[in-house]
Scaffold this active site. Structure first.
Site, PDB file in Angstrom:
ATOM      1  N   LYS A  54       0.878  -1.164  -0.144  1.00 20.73           N
ATOM      2  CA  LYS A  54      -0.005  -0.008   0.116  1.00 20.73           C
ATOM      3  C   LYS A  54       0.920   1.243   0.037  1.00 20.73           C
ATOM      4  CE  LYS A  54      -4.255   1.519   2.054  1.00 20.73           C
ATOM      5  NZ  LYS A  54      -5.251   1.661   1.075  1.00 20.73           N
TER       6      LYS A  54
HETATM    7  C1  LIG Z   1      -6.295  -0.908  -4.057  1.00 21.12           C
HETATM    8  C2  LIG Z   1      -7.139  -1.157  -2.792  1.00 21.12           C
HETATM    9  N1  LIG Z   1      -7.742  -2.691  -3.063  1.00 21.12           N
HETATM   10  C3  LIG Z   1      -8.416  -2.998  -1.918  1.00 21.12           C
HETATM   11  C4  LIG Z   1      -8.483  -2.136  -0.701  1.00 21.12           C
HETATM   12  C5  LIG Z   1      -9.148  -2.759   0.638  1.00 21.12           C
HETATM   13  O1  LIG Z   1      -8.412  -3.272   1.646  1.00 21.12           O
HETATM   14  P1  LIG Z   1      -8.514  -3.151   3.339  1.00 21.12           P
HETATM   15  O2  LIG Z   1      -9.835  -4.248   3.044  1.00 21.12           O
HETATM   16  O3  LIG Z   1      -7.312  -3.557   3.673  1.00 21.12           O
HETATM   17  O4  LIG Z   1      -9.081  -1.685   3.319  1.00 21.12           O
HETATM   18  C6  LIG Z   1      -7.993  -1.008  -0.623  1.00 21.12           C
HETATM   19  C7  LIG Z   1      -8.068  -0.292   0.430  1.00 21.12           C
HETATM   20  O5  LIG Z   1      -7.244  -0.071   1.457  1.00 21.12           O
HETATM   21  C8  LIG Z   1      -7.314  -0.506  -1.719  1.00 21.12           C
HETATM   22  O6  LIG Z   1      -6.796   0.815  -1.641  1.00 21.12           O
END
Ligand SMILES: Cc1ncc(COP(=O)(O)O)c(C=O)c1O
Length: 302
Positions: free
Chosen positions: A149
């Site tokens: 991330k």
């Molecule tokens: C590109 C992307 N995919 C999926 C998610 C979902 O991840 P999470 O459930 O850990 O927030 C996020 C959000 O953080 C994201 O930015």
């Protein structure tokens, strides 16, 4: 911010911060919910672990142990007298070396928290949203790290989101390089077809979402089988039900993709959504271990 509590208006950075120029930052999106037992952060440790992993993948030394960040977040919530809020930790390369090899540039670490409603709106959560497949492909592991991330990587999501928002849709779906389904611009994707729940596998170019893991656990506990497999674009159009999940958006039904109607939120989506909401808000006994309760002084009522 870098170990100190700083007033909102004073939380500033130098314009030559490396992260501002090149996107050299890693971050998390976390939510804290008001529960009967006070504010509780959903899967806090998992988020902090992912932050540490993202940092490791980009050769960044956070300089703080996950538990130090956890304690600082608790104190931030207490000091701001927050109950339900969004929490954004970010570590980025600061002002120092301006070249691309900036291993000696300082790492700045900040955590911010503020009240923030559901990302795709409460109506979206109730009625479902309209999604569109973006013409931009999801970043590939051949050039970047989909499982991290990292700040700069979000230019990909921003292009997709901007394209579909300008076309009048609520959210973008990104495909893999080969045309199979990847994820939303900030959420993971699930479909229901003929009683099977399917989602792209964790080796796809997705962010391995913490909400995704929670949804898989909940659906499994409800007695359903969740299959992690390739999902084709046309399967979205033919799905009996479809939903997205992520920390900012929470669980959002999709009622239309590329002008193909899927329909109002289906039974299974509703069931999982309601259990997921219970888990977030501390109403599901079996998922209480997912919550990191923040000790706050009890309110004096007069
Ligand atoms: C590109 C992307 N995919 C999926 C998610 C979902 O991840 P999470 O459930 O850990 O927030 C996020 C959000 O953080 C994201 O930015």
């Amino acid at each position: 911010m870098n170990g100190e509590f700083v007033a909102w208006d004073d939380a500033k950075v130098h314009v030559l911060s490396h992260g501002l120029h090149y996107g050299t930052g890693v971050f998390e999106g976390i939510r804290c919910y008001e529960t009967e037992r006070g504010p509780a952060i959903f899967r806090h440790r998992e988020h902090l672990q992912r932050l540490a992993q993202s940092a490791e993948l980009y050769y960044m030394d956070l300089g703080y142990a996950p538990d130090e960040l956890r304690q600082a977040t608790h104190e931030l919530i207490r000091r701001n007298d927050l109950r339900a809020c969004y929490i954004r930790p970010l570590a980025f390369r600061g002002y120092g070396e301006m070249g691309l090899y900036a291993q000696d540039s300082p790492i700045e670490v900040m955590i911010a928290a503020w009240p923030w409603g559901a990302y795709l709106g409460d109506e979206g959560k109730r009625e479902g949203i309209r999604a569109k497949v973006s013409s931009w492909r999801r970043i590939s592991p051949a050039g970047l790290i989909p499982h991290a991330k990292a700040s700069g990587q979000y230019l990909n999501s921003i292009l997709a989101k901007t394209e579909t928002a300008k076309a009048g849709y609520d959210e973008a779906i990104l495909l893999e390089q080969d045309g199979t389904v990847c994820e939303g611009s900030g959420e993971n994707v699930f479909i229901v077809r003929e009683g099977e729940i399917a989602t792209p596998g964790h080796t796809a170019s997705i962010l391995d979402g913490i909400s995704r893991k929670s949804v898989i656990q909940i659906a499994t506990d409800l007695g359903y089988t969740v299959v992690e497999r390739d999902v084709s674009r046309s399967e979205l159009y033919l799905a009996d039900e479809m939903f997205l999940c992520g920390t900012a958006a929470e669980l959002v039904p999709v009622r239309e993709v590329d002008d193909h109607e899927i329909g109002p939120p289906g039974e299974l989506t509703r069931l999982i959504q309601s259990k997921f909401e219970d888990a977030l808000h501390g109403r599901a006994q079996e998922y209480l271990e997912w919550l990191d309760f923040v000790e706050v002084p009890s309110k004096v009522t007069s």
